[in-house]
Write a protein that holds these residues in place. Structure first.
Motif, PDB file in Angstrom:
ATOM      1  N   GLY A 171       0.788  -1.218   0.000  1.00 42.37           N
ATOM      2  CA  GLY A 171       0.000   0.000   0.000  1.00 42.37           C
ATOM      3  C   GLY A 171       0.822   1.271   0.000  1.00 42.37           C
ATOM      4  O   GLY A 171       0.281   2.354  -0.080  1.00 42.37           O
ATOM      5  N   LEU A 172       2.146   1.156   0.101  1.00 40.74           N
ATOM      6  CA  LEU A 172       2.947   2.378   0.093  1.00 40.74           C
ATOM      7  C   LEU A 172       3.150   2.877  -1.320  1.00 40.74           C
ATOM      8  O   LEU A 172       3.304   4.057  -1.554  1.00 40.74           O
ATOM      9  CB  LEU A 172       4.303   2.113   0.739  1.00 40.74           C
ATOM     10  N   VAL A 197       1.232   2.805  -4.464  1.00 34.69           N
ATOM     11  CA  VAL A 197       0.061   2.536  -5.299  1.00 34.69           C
ATOM     12  C   VAL A 197       0.051   3.588  -6.391  1.00 34.69           C
ATOM     13  O   VAL A 197       0.573   4.682  -6.213  1.00 34.69           O
ATOM     14  CB  VAL A 197      -1.254   2.626  -4.487  1.00 34.69           C
ATOM     15  N   ASP A 198      -0.520   3.214  -7.538  1.00 41.71           N
ATOM     16  CA  ASP A 198      -0.633   4.240  -8.560  1.00 41.71           C
ATOM     17  C   ASP A 198      -1.917   5.025  -8.289  1.00 41.71           C
ATOM     18  O   ASP A 198      -2.601   4.804  -7.300  1.00 41.71           O
ATOM     19  CB  ASP A 198      -0.571   3.629  -9.963  1.00 41.71           C
ATOM     20  N   GLU A 199      -2.237   5.943  -9.189  1.00 44.75           N
ATOM     21  CA  GLU A 199      -3.335   6.851  -8.867  1.00 44.75           C
ATOM     22  C   GLU A 199      -4.704   6.167  -8.833  1.00 44.75           C
ATOM     23  O   GLU A 199      -5.672   6.744  -8.360  1.00 44.75           O
ATOM     24  CB  GLU A 199      -3.354   8.023  -9.840  1.00 44.75           C
ATOM     25  N   PHE A 200      -4.772   4.945  -9.338  1.00 44.17           N
ATOM     26  CA  PHE A 200      -6.031   4.214  -9.258  1.00 44.17           C
ATOM     27  C   PHE A 200      -6.030   3.222  -8.106  1.00 44.17           C
ATOM     28  O   PHE A 200      -6.939   2.420  -7.967  1.00 44.17           O
ATOM     29  CB  PHE A 200      -6.313   3.497 -10.576  1.00 44.17           C
ATOM     30  N   GLY A 201      -4.985   3.251  -7.316  1.00 49.98           N
ATOM     31  CA  GLY A 201      -4.932   2.369  -6.157  1.00 49.98           C
ATOM     32  C   GLY A 201      -4.347   1.011  -6.457  1.00 49.98           C
ATOM     33  O   GLY A 201      -4.394   0.116  -5.621  1.00 49.98           O
ATOM     34  N   LEU A 225      -9.643  -2.749  -6.505  1.00 49.98           N
ATOM     35  CA  LEU A 225      -8.810  -1.571  -6.739  1.00 49.98           C
ATOM     36  C   LEU A 225      -7.343  -1.906  -6.551  1.00 49.98           C
ATOM     37  O   LEU A 225      -6.489  -1.485  -7.315  1.00 49.98           O
ATOM     38  CB  LEU A 225      -9.194  -0.446  -5.773  1.00 49.98           C
ATOM     39  N   LYS A 226      -7.059  -2.699  -5.516  1.00 45.61           N
ATOM     40  CA  LYS A 226      -5.670  -3.008  -5.200  1.00 45.61           C
ATOM     41  C   LYS A 226      -5.018  -3.852  -6.287  1.00 45.61           C
ATOM     42  O   LYS A 226      -3.827  -3.724  -6.533  1.00 45.61           O
ATOM     43  CB  LYS A 226      -5.580  -3.747  -3.856  1.00 45.61           C
ATOM     44  N   ARG A 244     -13.175   1.114 -11.918  1.00 42.59           N
ATOM     45  CA  ARG A 244     -14.594   1.179 -12.218  1.00 42.59           C
ATOM     46  C   ARG A 244     -14.778   1.678 -13.653  1.00 42.59           C
ATOM     47  O   ARG A 244     -14.079   2.591 -14.087  1.00 42.59           O
ATOM     48  CB  ARG A 244     -15.265   2.168 -11.263  1.00 42.59           C
ATOM     49  N   GLN A 264     -14.259   8.798 -17.708  1.00 38.72           N
ATOM     50  CA  GLN A 264     -13.085   9.566 -17.266  1.00 38.72           C
ATOM     51  C   GLN A 264     -11.935   8.646 -16.865  1.00 38.72           C
ATOM     52  O   GLN A 264     -10.779   8.907 -17.176  1.00 38.72           O
ATOM     53  CB  GLN A 264     -13.453  10.459 -16.095  1.00 38.72           C
ATOM     54  N   ASN A 265     -12.282   7.566 -16.147  1.00 38.47           N
ATOM     55  CA  ASN A 265     -11.241   6.621 -15.740  1.00 38.47           C
ATOM     56  C   ASN A 265     -10.548   6.037 -16.959  1.00 38.47           C
ATOM     57  O   ASN A 265      -9.322   5.935 -17.012  1.00 38.47           O
ATOM     58  CB  ASN A 265     -11.853   5.474 -14.922  1.00 38.47           C
ATOM     59  N   ARG A 309      -8.320   8.501 -18.713  1.00 40.34           N
ATOM     60  CA  ARG A 309      -7.119   8.792 -17.930  1.00 40.34           C
ATOM     61  C   ARG A 309      -6.082   7.677 -18.073  1.00 40.34           C
ATOM     62  O   ARG A 309      -4.894   7.933 -18.231  1.00 40.34           O
ATOM     63  CB  ARG A 309      -7.532   8.949 -16.472  1.00 40.34           C
TER      64      ARG A 309
END
Lengths: 356, 349
Positions: free
Chosen positions: B91-92, B94-98, B185-186, B191, B195-196, B199
């Motif tokens: 978790g340290l 993560v990219d911008e989508f988690g 997400l991890k 989703r 927009q996702n 991006r």
């Protein structure tokens, strides 16, 4: 509004006649020299910071402070007007003040920092107060209007895109008055901006503001040693450093931009990581237990956090700061992680001092 | 970057290349001058390519009389790296989508097992997946829970030389569920949202979409492999706007993991599922009924469809968009039928 050309005007009109707001070269002679900037909510954290900055800003001759209580900061150039934004007729009075002081810019920061227990009063101040102020701005033909709300106005929803842009609709829960009032005020401001295209209207939406100095319900929530979370949810979080928000505000006071801007720190981190890095214990509570108990604690006055706040620890509510970067040139100096570490570090120092 | 150092030992070279690329792209974003930016991007692409080609399938084979000891030493080092990783925790990074690479590494063995042994997936046409740059994998959808999107990821991870991480985009309802949403997400599943998608493609990622949406995963067993309507042409618009190739893909076997005999909307909102399905094991056995059945899977990646000749003004032509959308659907449908002809039995393959 038909603008009748007035060639003679009293320096201090007792009542703003219709059309008195028309600025002509003639009028500028009789009005006080130089431009003034008006600020509401100057006793709040952001307001006080902006106020102390304005001391060194030479563009404005005077700073007009509209507030219920005099600001504690002794600042030269300020003129204090005791104003209650919830008064039914304060808009006319404020317009008068603006005319008299030749106010060309208004910074509106009169929002509660904590959720208010009296929902009706909070609505009166945050929504109707904003409305009154906008009336006055339209009447006095100010050039710029600047305010700051929060990214919370987007609402935390499971169907949010990962990065909310400024164009996204505001879907904050009605029951979370602290946030829905701001969303409603934003609606009024958007309408005002449409009706007055010659007024530069800027709205900043900062994310969760943390930092070593600011105190609010969010900071007290995150400074607890044990933090309740919603079982089975681990949203990405995004923080912004208080200094970055102040920088953005100050930049907008002097800049020539208009529009809505998210002001957020760079990077995102999962809530679980944030809590672990901050050395916090987290207690995961199932949502069907957490919400009612949080509601009970909130209603009874035992906690400062309304139950709807936990939505933001459950679903995504992350804003995209790209527009501020491109149009304002705003680059956050602190990432989400650095902001959080600065905040928790400061908390520990404070606890250490208290203990020794 | 003390944390990064500890995590690097636990990454495959391919992962490392991708992580570096992400990191450098962030830096590139800060370059104002478009000229300099373009050049920097070209050089970056070149460097990343070299890294990729160097790292493709680096199976370490120790040789010589001391091979055993060398092997031992290498394995000890790898174990130490993985212990370090556990200590620093997930978790340290993560990219911008988690998406958390370290976490994906830790759960991948399980998905690997499902891919190779449980569903015995056979994958063809993986060379149609671009080695670099953006792309949209468009696949048929099945099976209630997003198993097919995870397996699609695995297919590209295992079979493709560049070991790219596909980023599937799936329906909203999964994200309202506790545990499932954060987990997805991890492991890098986002989703489905315009927009996702834009991006991710703007960052030159490979995404996978399932235009059938919820209609696809709640198909009745008797309607299996009959592709539902492909949304309203969102994928076509996305491809044209972002200038991405579309890779039509067929997935066989997902329809049998939860044979839906009937479904009801009476208990709406239960579990956050759009409809409550009735399968031979669910809701009869409760959560146990959600164990997917071991059908035989096939995945086939088709020839990429290039829409780069179209522009923004063509998107105003709704009829054209609809036609293209239907063409993509027909292509996936015909690939599905081809695969079904190959597969003799749903369970034995």
């Amino acid at each position: 509004m038909p603008a009748s050309k007035k060639t003679t005007r009293k320096a201090a009109p007792k009542k703003a006649a219709p059309g008195a707001g028309k600025k002509t070269a003639k009028k500028r002679v009789s009005a006080p020299e130089g431009e003034a900037i008006a600020i509401t909510g100057a006793s709040g954290f952001l307001g006080a910071q902006v106020l102390s900055y304005l001391r060194s800003e030479s563009r404005f001759e005077r700073v007009v402070v509209l507030d219920i209580a005099k600001p504690t900061l002794p600042i030269r150039k300020t003129k204090f007007y005791k104003t209650d934004l919830t008064e039914p007729n304060c808009d006319a009075r404020i317009a008068e003040i603006f005319e008299k002081e030749n106010v060309t810019q208004v910074v509106h920061l009169a929002f509660f920092r904590n959720p208010h227990r009296n929902q009706a009063y909070a609505h009166e101040l945050e929504v109707i107060g904003t409305l009154h102020l906008l009336h006055a701005c339209a009447q006095a033909k100010v050039k710029k209007f600047l305010t700051a709300t929060s990214t919370f106005v987007y609402g935390a929803r499971p169907d949010n895109p990962n990065f909310l842009t400024e164009a996204h609709e505001l879907r904050a829960k009605r029951s979370f008055g602290h946030v829905s009032n701001k969303a409603e005020a934003e609606g009024l401001i958007a309408r005002f901006a449409n009706q007055n295209p010659d007024i530069k209207v800027t709205v900043l939406r900062p994310g969760i503001i943390l930092g070593p100095r600011r105190r609010a319900y969010v900071t007290s929530f995150f400074s607890r040693a044990t933090i309740p979370t919603v079982l089975g949810y681990d949203p990405l979080m995004q923080f912004v450093h208080e200094d970055d928000v102040i920088d953005a505000l100050v930049q907008c006071v002097t800049g020539e931009q208009r529009g809505v801007f998210n002001i957020v720190g760079s990077g995102v981190l999962p809530l679980s990581t944030i809590l672990r890095v901050g050395g916090k214990w987290s207690v995961a509570v199932p949502s069907f237990v957490l919400y009612p108990s949080a509601g009970t604690l909130w209603v009874s006055g035992a906690s400062d956090v309304p139950p709807e706040f936990y939505d933001y620890l459950r679903y995504l509510c992350i804003a995209d700061g790209e527009k501020a970067r491109l149009e304002l040139g705003f680059e956050p100096r602190h990432s989400t992680k650095d902001t959080w570490l600065a905040f928790t570090g400061e908390e520990r120092v404070r606890q250490f001092r208290a203990a020794s | 970057m003390a944390g990064a150092k500890s995590i690097l030992g636990a990454m495959t070279p391919g992962d490392l290349a991708e992580a570096l690329e992400d990191r450098l792209r962030e830096e590139l974003g800060a370059i104002r001058d478009p000229e300099i930016r373009r050049e920097a991007e070209q050089r970056l692409a070149h460097t990343v390519n070299r890294l990729r080609s160097a790292s493709a399938d680096q199976e370490v084979v120790e040789k010589g009389p001391l091979a055993f000891f060398r092997d031992l030493r290498r394995r000890r080092r790898e174990q130490a790296a993985s212990r370090r990783r556990k200590r620093t925790g997930y978790g340290l990074h993560v990219d911008e989508f988690g998406f958390d690479r370290a976490y994906w590494r830790s759960v991948e063995p399980f998905f690997n097992y499902l891919y190779s042994n449980y569903w015995r997936i056979e994958c063809t046409g993986v060379e149609n997946v671009p080695i670099e740059g953006r792309g949209i994998i468009v696949a048929n959808h099945s099976g209630l829970l997003p198993w097919d999107s995870v397996m699609l990821r695995e297919a590209v991870q295992i079979e493709h030389s560049a070991q790219r991480h596909v980023r599937p985009l799936i329906e909203d309802f999964a994200y309202t569920m506790p545990f499932l949403g954060p987990f997805l997400l991890k492991i890098g599943i986002a989703r489905a949202d315009r927009q996702n998608a834009e991006r991710l493609l703007a960052a030159d990622k490979l995404i996978a979409t399932f235009p059938e949406g919820v209609k696809g995963i709640t198909k009745l067993f008797r309607d299996r492999y009959q592709l539902q309507r492909f949304g309203r042409g969102g994928t076509i618009r996305l491809a044209v706007r972002t200038k991405s190739p579309i890779i039509p893909t067929a997935i066989i076997g997902g329809e049998e993991i939860y044979p839906i005999l009937a479904e009801t909307e009476v208990v709406g909102g239960f579990l956050g599922l759009p409809k409550v399905p009735l399968t031979p094991t669910f809701p009869l056995l409760g959560p146990l009924g959600l164990v997917p059945l071991p059908s035989k899977w096939y995945i086939r990646f088709g020839t990429p469809i290039d829409l780069s000749h179209l522009g923004e003004e063509d998107l105003k032509d709704d009829i054209l968009v609809n036609r293209l959308n239907e063409e993509v659907r027909a292509q996936v449908q015909s690939m599905v039928h081809d695969l079904l002809r190959i597969r003799r039995s749903a369970w034995m393959g």
